[in-house]
Write a protein that holds these residues in place. Structure first.
Motif, PDB file in Angstrom:
ATOM      1  N   SER A 107       1.783   1.878 -10.356  1.00 50.83           N
ATOM      2  CA  SER A 107       0.873   0.761 -10.083  1.00 50.83           C
ATOM      3  C   SER A 107       0.679  -0.052 -11.354  1.00 50.83           C
ATOM      4  N   TYR A 108       0.736  -1.380 -11.195  1.00 56.11           N
ATOM      5  CA  TYR A 108       0.633  -2.308 -12.326  1.00 56.11           C
ATOM      6  C   TYR A 108      -0.229  -3.505 -11.945  1.00 56.11           C
ATOM      7  N   ASN A 121      -4.763   0.963  -5.146  1.00 48.90           N
ATOM      8  CA  ASN A 121      -3.782   0.535  -6.135  1.00 48.90           C
ATOM      9  C   ASN A 121      -4.393  -0.152  -7.350  1.00 48.90           C
ATOM     10  N   ALA A 122      -5.732  -0.209  -7.408  1.00 46.41           N
ATOM     11  CA  ALA A 122      -6.388  -0.675  -8.622  1.00 46.41           C
ATOM     12  C   ALA A 122      -6.394   0.426  -9.686  1.00 46.41           C
ATOM     13  N   GLU A 123      -6.108   1.665  -9.259  1.00 49.09           N
ATOM     14  CA  GLU A 123      -6.024   2.790 -10.187  1.00 49.09           C
ATOM     15  C   GLU A 123      -4.590   2.947 -10.683  1.00 49.09           C
ATOM     16  N   LYS A 124      -4.429   3.721 -11.756  1.00 52.83           N
ATOM     17  CA  LYS A 124      -3.105   3.962 -12.319  1.00 52.83           C
ATOM     18  C   LYS A 124      -2.472   5.173 -11.637  1.00 52.83           C
ATOM     19  N   TYR A 125      -1.305   4.955 -11.023  1.00 55.66           N
ATOM     20  CA  TYR A 125      -0.588   6.032 -10.363  1.00 55.66           C
ATOM     21  C   TYR A 125       0.887   6.012 -10.752  1.00 55.66           C
ATOM     22  N   GLU A 134       0.823  -1.205   0.000  1.00 53.71           N
ATOM     23  CA  GLU A 134       0.000   0.000   0.000  1.00 53.71           C
ATOM     24  C   GLU A 134       0.862   1.261   0.000  1.00 53.71           C
ATOM     25  N   MET A 135       0.404   2.250  -0.749  1.00 56.76           N
ATOM     26  CA  MET A 135       1.034   3.563  -0.716  1.00 56.76           C
ATOM     27  C   MET A 135       0.193   4.476   0.160  1.00 56.76           C
TER      28      MET A 135
END
Length: 231
Positions: free
Chosen positions: A116-117, A99-103, A85-86
């Motif tokens: 995130s991948y 983290n399901a999103e693109k960051y 986790e971030m």
């Protein structure tokens, strides 16, 4: 107990009608206000963290970070390598990025970049999480997964063996190769690695040998990637 909250920036931006250039001008207070209503609470076991030896974080300290979608706006963040986790610090809250999103997150001091991948780890389990970018072009990248494992407390079973407290331990980093959108484990054997670059295999073979490159070392992989970009 600190509140851990989760939010999705992309939903926030869409619903509030704020584009990236406008987001760069937001101050801390307005950002907090915008987050209200888009945050849900996650129940994490803080007693586990508090009572264990070691730490689940790569660094316990919240450091200055930038999120690409917010331009030059800065936050304070740290990475929990046990949960993947971030975390960001806002006022009295610690919030967790979905983290399901693109960051794309840059730790400013060391210029360390996390993205995130979707990928399969070394246990062949499909994950959505953050990987460190060691080197990247549009077509390929070398990536690193940082891992901290949690070990339960082990009480003495017979009065003679020593009890062991719960503990977090940093595991070996796991390295990945991105080709296009596909992410696979980076081969650890030289002959298998060279198959990724058939046109330059002889050059890379010589470079690896002359520079004593280890395919299991992050700094060596950065050096190797920089050479690959020159070919």
């Amino acid at each position: 107990m600190t509140h851990i909250k989760q939010f999705i920036f992309i939903t926030l931006i869409t619903l509030s009608g704020i584009n990236t250039s406008n987001a760069q001008d937001l101050n801390h207070q307005s950002t907090q206000n915008l987050l209200n209503g888009f945050i849900s609470t996650i129940n994490n076991d803080f007693d586990k963290v508090k009572n264990a030896k070691g730490s689940p974080y790569i660094s316990d300290i919240f450091e200055v970070v930038k999120l690409k979608r917010f331009g030059d706006k800065t936050f304070y963040g740290r990475y929990d390598a046990n949960l993947g986790e971030m975390q960001l610090k806002l006022d009295n809250d610690t919030i967790v990025l979905n983290n399901a999103e693109k960051y794309e997150i840059t730790f400013v001091m060391g210029k360390k970049i996390y993205k995130s991948y979707n990928y399969k780890n070394d246990d062949d389990i499909l994950k959505q999480g953050f990987l460190v970018v060691l080197g990247e072009t549009d077509s390929m990248a070398f990536l690193k997964e940082e891992v901290v494992k949690y070990y339960e407390e082990k009480p003495s079973t017979n009065g003679y063996d020593e009890a062991k407290p719960a503990e977090y331990k940093r595991s070996k980093d796991v390295f990945y190769y991105r080709s296009g959108d596909d992410i696979t484990l980076l081969p650890q054997k030289r002959k298998d690695f060279l198959k990724l670059f058939p046109k330059n295999s002889e050059d890379l073979k010589e470079f690896i040998k002359e520079n004593k490159i280890s395919l299991k070392d992050g700094e060596d992989l950065i050096t190797l990637f920089k050479h690959i970009k020159t070919l």
